[in-house]
Design an enzyme around this catalytic site. Structure first.
Site, PDB file in Angstrom:
ATOM      1  N   ASP A 409       8.145  19.704  13.455  1.00  0.00           N
ATOM      2  CA  ASP A 409       9.196  18.648  13.797  1.00  0.00           C
ATOM      3  C   ASP A 409       9.090  17.421  14.013  1.00  0.00           C
ATOM      4  O   ASP A 409       7.987  16.953  14.832  1.00  0.00           O
ATOM      5  CB  ASP A 409       9.695  19.068  15.642  1.00  0.00           C
ATOM      6  CG  ASP A 409      10.778  18.405  16.024  1.00  0.00           C
ATOM      7  OD1 ASP A 409      11.161  17.614  15.493  1.00  0.00           O
ATOM      8  OD2 ASP A 409      11.335  18.957  16.978  1.00  0.00           O
ATOM      9  N   HIS A 410       9.292  16.548  13.250  1.00  0.00           N
ATOM     10  CA  HIS A 410       8.698  15.136  13.099  1.00  0.00           C
ATOM     11  C   HIS A 410       9.191  14.255  14.217  1.00  0.00           C
ATOM     12  O   HIS A 410       8.454  13.193  14.487  1.00  0.00           O
ATOM     13  CB  HIS A 410       9.373  14.449  11.695  1.00  0.00           C
ATOM     14  CG  HIS A 410       8.281  13.639  11.076  1.00  0.00           C
ATOM     15  ND1 HIS A 410       7.457  12.936  11.805  1.00  0.00           N
ATOM     16  CD2 HIS A 410       8.082  13.580   9.854  1.00  0.00           C
ATOM     17  CE1 HIS A 410       6.505  12.126  10.813  1.00  0.00           C
ATOM     18  NE2 HIS A 410       6.921  12.537   9.684  1.00  0.00           N
ATOM     19  N   ARG A 411       9.939  14.760  14.890  1.00  0.00           N
ATOM     20  CA  ARG A 411      10.042  13.934  16.054  1.00  0.00           C
ATOM     21  C   ARG A 411       8.943  14.049  17.206  1.00  0.00           C
ATOM     22  O   ARG A 411       8.507  13.328  18.219  1.00  0.00           O
ATOM     23  CB  ARG A 411      11.252  14.704  17.080  1.00  0.00           C
ATOM     24  CG  ARG A 411      12.604  14.334  16.432  1.00  0.00           C
ATOM     25  CD  ARG A 411      13.746  14.986  17.043  1.00  0.00           C
ATOM     26  NE  ARG A 411      13.633  16.469  17.309  1.00  0.00           N
ATOM     27  CZ  ARG A 411      14.134  17.360  17.881  1.00  0.00           C
ATOM     28  NH1 ARG A 411      15.155  16.898  18.343  1.00  0.00           N
ATOM     29  NH2 ARG A 411      13.851  18.548  18.082  1.00  0.00           N
TER      30      ARG A 411
END
Lengths: 437, 331
Positions: A409-411
């Protein structure tokens, strides 16, 4: 007077269905008695009473849905005062409560409704023939009943029956959530022959060629959560090719020793799971969850191990995976997978994981990308171990290769974090003695 | 199990019932010496004598009245009305007396009589001899109206009708007399008021009775063979009492229905069936209930016109197609 509330029986539960009331109105309830059976998104659970009293009123009937915390029944002293007091003392809450499940249903309805934009366009195209009676869509009684059942909003469905009547096949098509297919199908009649013969065209595409399978709760949850995941979590993917020649040999050796000692064998996946847990322990920045305005750093490593079952996908959790031996992981994983297939896994055994591993190697899948199981920040997709020719020091050598793909999850994490994790994981898998160190 | 005609099944049953119970006797025009207009009573005068096979003058009101009186006295008359068209002459006896005596006199006596009568067109007998006016009797509380479509049902229902303590109008059909079917040697009496699902199916329900039940069955078989359409056929068998439950259950399974009836459309039996379906299976309907019935004319004498006026396998097939098209289920 005591209210009985819809309990929260699992982390992902938002609402529950009263599968059955085990107590009748007027019946005395002791603490610990099973009052009702609640169908959650994962299982049917018995609900025990926390208080003693007489069940005076059932507010939510069998088969009906209520959000967590909603009063579903009233207990009193048996005089009927609870039931009598309910409208006055609790009126607003009670008024609101039937509305809540409905708004919940509408939210669900929004899912099939949203992708039907194409259908709306088709409806507008067909409007010329349908005299524009949009306020009250024409629908067969069956279509109405089925639509209500599945939370399909009739105003978003184009009818393919005579005079634009919505028939069951239209609801089936709308509920499949394949915007392209129903739209094409609905627009075909209006384009070709608005007056008659149109339904036959649509029947070729649906009806008899399609068997309708209602969504089970597990399927529904799988669908909803994975859609959320793909929509909300910006996934990025990192793949590593791991030389597992030594790991395969190590496993064979380990299993021989385990067998000699009377223990059960371990699988390659058990070793991978343990290695992932060890690598996660070393890379805590991947063992996180994105929570809107903050990150949650998990201090313990709980791995979920995906298991495909007939009714959907479940992910049993092996708590504190990093602290368990490979043999323990093997035994616990196998036992939980079996119970998952039998539908006997408890909801709390499927929640709380901080990272997941999904292995499709046994199906001959070389490599794949998995969808993150929210709220986790990553999932590792494990492929098949294959004999391959590699170049080592300018020489061709036969090696056993395994491809693993991290979806992250790049967040919550960046590429480098994932890369370091994979690097360490690869190191562990290629030097297997360290997995059990 | 023997394969016999509908006619033979009726004959055998009458004979067996007369042998079994001395109170059973036959009364009607030309049933004795002439052995019945349709030969159902062949040989019975010789076997049972004039006391039990009574020829009467052409006076329907008279002999139906006599049968009502005999039934009140404990006998079990089986009256033959040459055709249902002639029953109109006896309407007062049937509707005002046979049907009402049990209720009007506080159950002091019942009227255990059977009125056998053929109905239906297709034999070029003209408008006054070709009617399906069973509705007139099915409308009346106090009467039972049964309408078997097969030899086996003819036997089972005639036995039940003779055993029944209420007056029963037993509807036969001229077109069925020569149809054949298997009849169990020891046929149990049927339960009056029970419809039969004669063919299970999942795509559509076709409801019929008497001749149209057999047509419905043929149509369903053909639809299955040629088009893979799975039609369920419900044979009403009894028009009063009406087995609403079986109808409704069937439509709940198939979600659409076509009714096939030989009578006229407006106010016909099909209207009652459609209302029952709407009442009991509204939420299961995906299409309006359709009816296939006779043209709303006095039935013509001329053969092509008569044929065109009566519902047929073709008109029923068309109605099934149209209904399935309307719900997108045509294969």
């Amino acid at each position: 007077m005591t209210e009985i509330h819809m309990p929260r029986l699992s982390d992902t539960m938002e609402e529950g269905v009263i599968a059955s009331w085990r107590k009748q109105v007027g019946e005395h309830i002791n603490r610990g008695d099973v009052v009702a059976e609640i169908e959650t998104d994962k299982a049917i659970m018995e609900m025990e009473a926390y208080d003693e009293g007489v069940l005076e009123k059932i507010l939510i009937g069998e088969g009906q849905t209520a959000p967590i915390g909603t009063p579903i029944g009233l207990m009193g002293d048996g005089s009927g005062s609870a039931a009598a007091a309910e409208p006055a003392g609790n009126g607003s809450a009670q008024q609101a409560q039937p509305a809540q499940p409905e708004s919940g249903q509408q939210e669900q309805a929004a899912a099939p409704a949203a992708p039907s934009a194409g259908q709306e366009a088709a409806a507008q195209k067909a409007a010329g023939t349908n005299s524009g009676d949009t306020a009250r869509p024409k629908a067969s009684p069956l279509a109405k009943a089925v639509a209500k059942d599945r939370g399909v909003d009739l105003t978003n469905v184009t009818g393919s029956g005579p005079n634009g009547r919505i028939i069951r096949a239209d609801i089936d098509a709308a509920a499949v959530e394949q915007p392209a297919a129903p739209a094409a199908q609905a627009s075909a009649p209006s384009a070709e022959s608005p007056a008659s013969g149109a339904p036959a065209a649509s029947s070729a595409a649906t009806g008899d060629d399609v068997e309708e399978i209602p969504l089970g709760n597990i399927r529904k949850v799988t669908a909803r959560r994975l859609t959320e995941s793909k929509q909300q979590a910006p996934h990025f993917y990192l793949t590593s090719a791991v030389d597992v020649t030594d790991l395969v040999a190590f496993r064979a050796d380990l299993n021989e020793r385990l067998q000699a000692a009377g223990g059960p064998k371990v699988s390659l996946n058990d070793l991978v799971v343990k290695a992932v847990a060890t690598a996660l322990r070393a890379n805590p920045s991947l063992n996180v969850s994105f929570a809107g305005d903050k990150l949650l750093q998990h201090k313990r490593v709980h791995l979920g191990v995906a298991v495909a079952i007939d009714s959907g996908l479940v992910v049993p959790v092996i708590p504190d995976t990093d602290r368990k031996s490979v043999s323990e992981i093997a035994a616990e994983g196998r036992e939980k997978a079996e119970r998952a297939r039998a539908g006997k896994l408890k909801p709390d055994e499927m929640t709380g994981s901080t990272f997941s591993v999904s292995n499709l190697g046994m199906f001959g899948i070389e490599e794949f990308t998995a969808v993150i199981n929210p709220p986790e920040a990553g999932i590792l997709a494990v492929g098949e171990t294959k004999d391959e020719v590699q170049v080592r020091d300018g020489e061709f050598v036969a090696r056993k290769m395994l491809r693993v793909t991290l979806s992250a999850d790049h967040r919550a994490v960046d590429g480098a974090v994932g890369a370091v994790f994979l690097q360490q994981l690869t190191g562990l898998l290629e030097d297997p003695i360290r997995i059990i160190a | 199990m023997a394969v016999i005609t509908y006619r033979q099944a009726l004959h055998d049953t009458l004979r067996e019932e007369m042998l079994a119970d001395e109170d059973v006797f036959l009364i009607g025009e030309e049933i004795g010496v002439f052995e019945g207009s349709y030969k159902i009573t062949a040989g019975l005068l010789d076997e049972f004598g004039e006391k039990r096979v009574r020829d009467t003058p052409i006076a329907e009101e008279g002999f139906i009245g006599a049968a009502v009186g005999a039934a009140m006295q404990g006998l079990r008359p089986v009256a033959e009305l040459m055709t249902i068209n002639f029953s109109l002459i006896a309407l007062d006896q049937i509707v005002n007396h046979a049907a009402k005596i049990y209720g009007m006199f506080g159950g002091q006596c019942s009227v255990p009589m059977v009125m056998r009568t053929p109905g239906g067109g297709g034999q070029q007998l003209g408008a006054t001899h070709s009617q399906n006016i069973e509705l007139y009797y099915a409308f009346v509380p106090g009467l039972k109206v049964v309408a078997p479509s097969t030899p086996a049902d003819a036997k089972a229902l005639l036995r039940a009708s003779i055993a029944d303590n209420d007056p029963v109008l037993f509807l036969e059909n001229l077109a069925l007399y020569n149809t054949k079917g298997e009849v169990p040697d020891t046929a149990e009496p049927a339960e009056i008021g029970k419809a039969a699902v004669t063919r299970p199916g999942s795509d559509i329900t076709i409801i019929g009775y008497s001749r149209m039940a057999t047509v419905a069955h043929q149509v369903a078989e053909k639809l299955q063979e040629e088009e893979g359409i799975s039609a369920e056929v419900v044979d009403l068998r009894s028009l009063r009492p009406l087995d609403r439950e079986t109808l409704v259950e069937s439509v709940r399974r198939t979600n659409c229905a076509v009714i096939a009836e030989d009578d006229w459309l407006t106010y016909g039996i099909g209207a009652e069936i459609a209302a029952s379906i709407s009442d009991g299976a509204f939420d299961s309907l995906d299409a309006p209930v359709r009816r296939v019935a006779a043209a709303e004319v006095p039935l013509p004498y001329a053969k092509p016109l008569e044929r065109a006026a009566l519902p047929s396998a073709e008109s029923l097939t068309t109605a099934v197609h149209e209904t399935l098209d309307a719900v997108g289920r045509r294969r």
